[in-house]
Scaffold this active site. Structure first.
Site: not given
Lengths: 252, 277
Positions: A54-55
């Site tokens: 998700e980064s």
């Protein structure tokens, strides 16, 4: 235990979680146990698995386990790096990701998850957990969801103290009613065995035991009256290669 | 004439951040502006509403220092390690002061910044359905699509008074460039009234990189050169994440006295060197 090589309950959990990714092309990876399993899958059951963090990384190929979801290694080895709004809107929300891989602090019989607060009793303030992170939308929008966590009555509860993330709601039809487009949780992999939702009731039932574990042990570690499948399977023992790969990954 | 873009960290923080402000310090694991947060602690700027997707160790320090009134966030842990103990102590026990929370999911927070950067009052997403998160905040609601009738989540725009980010480079005019994991920094910066950027280095010429995020000088209020200003987070091309620090923070932050001692030794004492920056 009748495994080919002696191993820990955590290793059984991680190896089986990695195997569960054998049919996946793309996986949205949570940090911790899911990340370990997904990285093991890329080295064993599914070498071309696309790891998505998700980064903002699409197709990370880390050479060692990242401590966080934003270690530089994940970006340096990715096919593409995108912004966080793009990740959640274009890639996750639009339904482009096959499998969401989550952990949990508490889970209930319909595979709903709490990662927000726990009730510590009357007179005591709520115990604070990290919060939702990406989980509600990962569980809503991925094609299906795998959950990995250790089995104990503290984690497998009759009633969640807080519903952070919807799995199957209160039963069949709830996901459709809520507009949650993916299939939701299809397996919960623990250090004792595997639970899967009954197609008729969407309630988690015990479908597989790890070698050497009894159904009674699993029931004792579950906070609700756990039902079992008509025929309970036994997971294949970890192969020496799986174990060696997992240990090398954790040691690196 | 406008104030010069390039300032010392001390002056930039003093001029841009005030008691009671809503402040976003963003950076998704990468490029977290720790040095600027430490300057806020040294200057004792207080009663802050802090906004950040992942509060991380940087907000654990600000909360433990007693400067924070409210936290707007979506995941409050020490990534890969465990709890943020100062955050938990504030929420659970009100130490060193009570902490109000406005809690979201990552998708919700990201879209709140997008709305803020876009000059819209809210953003629309598929999210929160069936979750109890919405029951504890007044910044999530629902809207119906005017074209299909579908019910969707609406989240209120975030418009911080100040957004603080760390970047790799700026030029002498104050044009800024960051690359690698750029998270939600562009949206957080464009959503804010004032923007403070600390950078690894100021260069004569800024060469746009493929995939890099450039914030032109006129979208930035102040720039301060602070090499290593993201530590223990990192700046791709300059440093690597200090994972040992994150692991060590668990023990430092678990105990109030140990934390206070750490803060005094590493942050609060204003050294000549820090003052000169």
């Amino acid at each position: 235990m009748t495994t080919t090589a002696p191993c820990t309950p955590d290793e059984l959990m991680t190896v089986n979680a990695a195997r569960a990714l054998a049919g996946a092309r793309t996986c949205f990876v949570g940090i911790g146990l899911p990340s370990t399993a997904a990285n093991l899958a890329r080295r064993t059951a599914r070498p071309d698995l696309v790891l998505i963090y998700e980064s903002g990384t699409l197709g990370s190929k880390p050479t060692r386990l990242p401590l966080s979801i934003g270690d530089g290694e994940l970006a340096d080895t990715a096919d593409a790096v995108v912004s966080v709004p793009e990740m959640f809107n274009y890639w996750l929300q639009a339904g482009r990701i096959d499998v969401g891989f989550l952990g949990a602090a508490q889970i209930d019989r319909h595979a709903n998850i709490n990662t927000t607060v726990v009730d510590r009793g009357p007179d005591k303030p709520e115990g604070r957990l990290p919060g939702a992170g990406g989980a509600p939308e990962i569980a809503a929008n991925c094609g299906e969801v795998l959950i990995v966590l250790r089995h104990s009555p503290r984690n497998f509860v009759r009633r969640l103290d807080f519903t952070t993330t919807v799995g199957h709601g209160s039963g069949p039809g709830d996901r459709e009613r809520l507009g949650l487009r993916g299939k939701g949780p299809t397996a919960v992999i623990t250090d004792l065995g595997v639970l899967r939702p009954d197609p008729a009731t969407a309630e988690l039932v015990l479908t597989e035991l790890h070698p050497g574990v009894s159904a009674e042990q699993v029931r004792a570690a579950t906070g609700w009256e756990l039902k079992t499948a008509d025929s309970i399977g036994t997971t294949a023992p970890p192969t020496p290669e799986e174990l060696a790969t997992l240990r090398a990954l954790k040691a690196a | 004439m406008a104030a010069p873009k390039i300032r010392t960290l001390h002056d930039a923080v003093a001029e841009l951040i005030h008691d009671g402000d809503t402040v976003a310090m963003e950076g998704f694991t990468h490029l977290i502006p720790f040095a600027a947060a430490h300057e806020v602690i040294r200057q004792g700027i207080t009663d802050l509403t802090l906004v950040r997707m992942t509060p991380d160790v940087i907000y654990d320090q600000l909360i433990g220092a007693g400067l924070v009134r409210k936290l707007v966030f979506s995941w409050g842990g020490n990534p890969g390690v465990g709890s943020l103990h100062r955050f938990r102590d504030a929420v659970e026990n009100g130490w060193p002061r009570p902490l109000e929370v406005d809690e979201h999911s990552h998708a919700g927070m990201a879209n709140r910044y997008v709305a803020g950067a876009s000059g819209l009052p809210f953003a629309v997403l598929r999210g929160y359905r069936g979750s109890e998160i919405a029951s504890r905040t007044d910044t999530v609601s629902t809207v119906f699509c005017p074209f299909t009738g579908e019910e969707l989540a609406a989240v209120a725009a975030l418009n911080p008074d100040v957004t603080v980010i760390h970047a790799q480079q700026a030029d002498r005019e104050g044009n800024v460039q960051l690359w690698g994991l750029t998270g939600v920094q562009k949206e957080a910066a464009l959503a804010a009234e004032r923007v403070l950027v600390t950078v690894e280095e100021i260069t004569d010429e800024l060469r746009p990189r493929p995939g890099g995020v450039v914030l032109p000088s006129w979208a930035v209020t102040a720039v301060a050169e602070v090499p290593g200003g993201a530590h223990p987070s990192y700046a791709a091309g300059y440093s690597v994440r200090d994972n040992d620090f994150y692991q060590a923070w668990d023990a430092v932050s678990r105990d109030r006295d140990t934390f206070r001692t750490w803060l005094n030794e590493h942050v609060s004492v204003r050294t000549e060197e820090a003052a000169a920056r």
